[in-house]
Scaffold this active site. Structure first.
Site, short mmCIF file in Angstrom:
data_model
loop_
_atom_site.label_atom_id
_atom_site.label_comp_id
_atom_site.label_asym_id
_atom_site.label_seq_id
_atom_site.Cartn_x
_atom_site.Cartn_y
_atom_site.Cartn_z
CG ASP A 137 -6.75 7.87 -0.42
OD1 ASP A 137 -6.75 6.66 -0.72
OD2 ASP A 137 -5.71 8.52 -0.25
CG HIS B 223 -0.61 8.17 7.15
ND1 HIS B 223 0.38 7.77 6.27
CD2 HIS B 223 -1.35 9.10 6.48
CE1 HIS B 223 0.24 8.43 5.13
NE2 HIS B 223 -0.80 9.24 5.23
CE LYS C 211 -3.62 5.90 -1.12
NZ LYS C 211 -3.27 7.17 -0.44
CG HIS D 6 2.49 12.04 4.41
ND1 HIS D 6 2.39 12.61 3.16
CD2 HIS D 6 1.23 11.63 4.73
CE1 HIS D 6 1.12 12.54 2.75
NE2 HIS D 6 0.41 11.96 3.68
CB CYS E 76 -4.46 10.30 -3.29
SG CYS E 76 -3.35 10.39 -1.85
C1 VGL Z 1 -3.93 12.95 0.30
C2 VGL Z 1 -2.89 14.77 1.15
C3 VGL Z 1 -2.21 14.01 2.05
C4 VGL Z 1 -4.92 12.38 -0.69
C5 VGL Z 1 -3.25 12.15 1.18
O1 VGL Z 1 -5.58 11.38 -0.38
O2 VGL Z 1 -5.03 12.98 -1.78
N1 VGL Z 1 -3.73 14.25 0.29
N2 VGL Z 1 -2.39 12.68 2.04
#
Ligand code: VGL
Length: 193
Positions: free
Chosen positions: A9, A53, A104, A62, A146
């Site tokens: 990410d 998303h 994802k 979320h 993540c």
């Molecule tokens: C993440 C918070 C919300 C991440 C993803 O990539 O760690 N953190 N969504």
């Protein structure tokens, strides 16, 4: 043994200036590019995930849209909406070095890269089986969410797992330190913390 690198990410929304920007995100992106250039021969493949998303959806609880406020633990401001600038890889990450892209979080929270699929609809597990991967190194964002979830899933899937802590950035220092402790206790080798 066959080792792969997970790049978790490294997206604009998780770096400085993004809707969920973490301190050090852009520097980590640059560090990951440098690391891959220097260590490419160690890896059968570089596999990168992106949170992806749905727009106009809470994505399974979320995402909290304004004016409601997220708790930054289980609920988050809008981030990494499919097709937006925030969902793109941060520019310091050289995307020509990525062999496999997985997305994802389509309509749901997906902290772990193991919930991701390729553009062709293949699961990460299928990709890893084809590569005959036995070892996984992880870098990316966020250490405490993540990266943590992805490394724990890799352990559960019986890979030998390392997290390269210097090439991760977290939402908060305390939860990031806790995440690295939890990983160590779970059998993950944390390098460079
Ligand atoms: C993440 C918070 C919300 C991440 C993803 O990539 O760690 N953190 N969504």
């Amino acid at each position: 043994m066959t080792r792969v690198l997970f790049v978790i990410d490294v997206q604009n929304d998780f770096c400085e200036g993004g809707s969920l920007g973490v301190a050090g995100g852009a520097a980590v992106a640059a560090g990951i590019t440098e690391y891959i250039l220097e260590n490419r021969e160690q890896y059968a493949a570089v596999i990168a995930s992106r949170d992806w998303h749905d727009a106009a959806s809470d994505n399974g609880g979320h995402i909290v849209w304004p004016p409601a406020t997220p708790d930054y633990v289980d609920t988050w401001p809008p981030h990494c909406i499919a097709g937006t600038f925030g969902a793109e890889y941060q520019a310091n990450l050289d995307t020509s070095l990525i062999d496999v892209h997985v997305q994802k979080g389509q309509g749901k929270p997906s902290y772990s890269i193991f919930e991701g699929v390729t553009a062709a609809g293949e699961s990460l597990s299928t990709v890893l089986q084809r590569l005959q991967a036995s070892e996984v190194d992880l870098v990316g964002i966020a250490t405490d969410y993540c990266v943590l979830a992805s490394a724990l899933d890799a352990m559960n899937a019986e890979f030998k797992v390392r997290v390269l802590a210097n090439l991760t950035a977290g939402v908060a220092p305390e939860s990031s330190a806790k995440a690295l402790q939890k990983l160590t206790h779970s059998g993950v080798t944390v390098v460079g913390a």
